[in-house]
Every structure is written in C-alpha cells, then in structure tokens.
Design an enzyme around this catalytic site. Sequence first.
Site, PDB file in Angstrom:
ATOM      1  CB  THR A  13      -0.945   0.219   1.218  1.00 19.12           C
ATOM      2  OG1 THR A  13      -0.248   0.072   2.444  1.00 19.12           O
ATOM      3  CG2 THR A  13      -1.790  -1.178   1.238  1.00 19.12           C
ATOM      4  N   GLY A  14       0.276   2.345  -0.628  1.00 18.71           N
ATOM      5  CA  GLY A  14       1.239   3.466  -0.943  1.00 18.71           C
ATOM      6  C   GLY A  14       2.447   3.244  -1.732  1.00 18.71           C
ATOM      7  N   GLY A  15       2.483   2.453  -2.502  1.00 19.83           N
ATOM      8  CA  GLY A  15       3.410   1.839  -3.312  1.00 19.83           C
ATOM      9  C   GLY A  15       4.019   2.734  -4.457  1.00 19.83           C
ATOM     10  CB  THR A  16       2.545   5.299  -6.290  1.00 20.35           C
ATOM     11  OG1 THR A  16       2.064   6.232  -5.291  1.00 20.35           O
ATOM     12  CG2 THR A  16       1.484   4.374  -6.561  1.00 20.35           C
ATOM     13  N   GLY A  20       7.333   2.929  -0.217  1.00 14.35           N
ATOM     14  CA  GLY A  20       6.485   2.037  -0.794  1.00 14.35           C
ATOM     15  C   GLY A  20       6.826   1.680  -2.254  1.00 14.35           C
ATOM     16  CE1 TYR A 151       3.794   9.408  10.617  1.00 14.64           C
ATOM     17  CE2 TYR A 151       5.588   9.465  12.176  1.00 14.64           C
ATOM     18  CZ  TYR A 151       4.918   8.902  10.997  1.00 14.64           C
ATOM     19  OH  TYR A 151       5.620   7.977  10.170  1.00 14.64           O
TER      20      TYR A 151
END
Length: 250
Positions: A13-16, A20, A151
């Site tokens: 996920t968030g692999g772009t 990621g 966070y």
Amino acid sequence: MSKQLEGKTAVVTGGTTGIGLGAAKRLAEEGAHVFLIGRRKEQVDAAVAEIGADATGLVGDVTSSDDLDRLYEAVKARGQGLDIVFVNAGGGEFATLEQVTEKHFDDTFGLNVKALLFTVQKALPLLNEDASVILNASTAATRGAKAFGVYGASKAAVRALARTWAAELAERKVRVNAISPGPIETPGITGLAPDAAAADELKAEFARSIPLGRMGRPEEVGNVVVFLASGASSFMTGADVFVDGGLNQV
C-alpha cells in the site's frame, strides 16, 4: 540465479512513491508479483512502468473499504493467494498539543491505524501458509519528537498491533513484524516543510541527528522488507526492526 521471492504474491500500500515504491521495486527484483495501490493514477502508472511486468497497479484510497475490497478482488483473481503484505501507506503533519484539532487526529489515526488494521483484516482470507505481514511503524513511536505527538502515538499503535497479530496468526504460520524507519529521503519528508528552503534545512537537521550522518534511501528500507518477507527471517515474528542509521540506537 534463484531469487528469494520467486513465485510469491505481494501487496504494497502506498506503493507509488518513497518507501513504498522502493520496497515494491525490491520485492519485484526478488521475483514477487507486486500489487500496489495509490491514490493518483499518474503515479500508479509511473510506478508500474518503472517496476515492469511484475507489477499490477490499482488506483484507490486505503481509507476506503470499497477500494481495499477492489484490491483484494484483483489479488484473488490472480489465483495464487497472497504471501506478502507490506502495509506502508501512512503520513502525518507537525502539530503541537495546542495546535492539534479533531481533524488532525482523525486523519492521522484514520490512515495510520484504522486503514492499516482493515488492510490486514481484509487480506486474511487470501494469506497463504508462511505468509509475511510487515507493518510500517516509525522511530517517532519511541522518540517523543516535539510537535509530532499524534503521529508518534499512531505509530506506537502500529507497533502494538504487530505484537498482537503475531500472537493471533501464529497458528496459521503467518508472521507479523514491524519496521521502524528513521528519516528517509522521500517526498513525504519534503512535504512536512512549508517550502523548499525549509525542506532543505529540515533534511540537514535530520542528517545531523543520525549517527551515520545522512538520511536513508527508500531502497535501504526495501532491503529490510525483502528480508522480512523471505525465508531468511523465518524465525522472526512480533519484532520491530529499526532502519534508522542508528538514530534510536546510539
């Protein structure tokens, strides 16, 4: 020469971008077919083009239950189950205690904790024996950095979930580990600053605080993801592996 992850199926996920993308590339280089999901089509397309035939990209938001369902339907349709889940999507913004709003809190925990939980939950029916689930935590979970409390708290929750799920999934021979990156050279780090000059100063400050004297690179985190995804870490579960240049260690 055989590859460590030949024939495996992975989700990132968030692999772009950033960590990621670095991890997705390394997983594919080691033989895995990688399903990656990101919110922006142009970034998804660019990531798939960079990785090549061993990547399948989906446009979606991991905070959306429907988008997660679409992701796992695509994995299911491939017919080989799921061996690796790297739950990487996450983010945060600086806010002191006085500055925290309900939206800031809800957005941070919604992405870093709630979406992470359901990303793993929805993967359960597809997980093969000896699968590896890897959760992206952070050095912020244990540092107490000023203006990063929400966070840090969200990433401490991720660490707690890794322990719990490692215990719950052990009978299925599914391993669950966390990684805790320190400051890594990514667009997310740059985005914490209001402008380019401030970003440069922030990164210089990070570098000064790290014993190795520099920020990390996404592929260096990706190397640890490959290790946790492979048989080389077969006797590890419930662990938190720091990839921080010594920041929290020295």
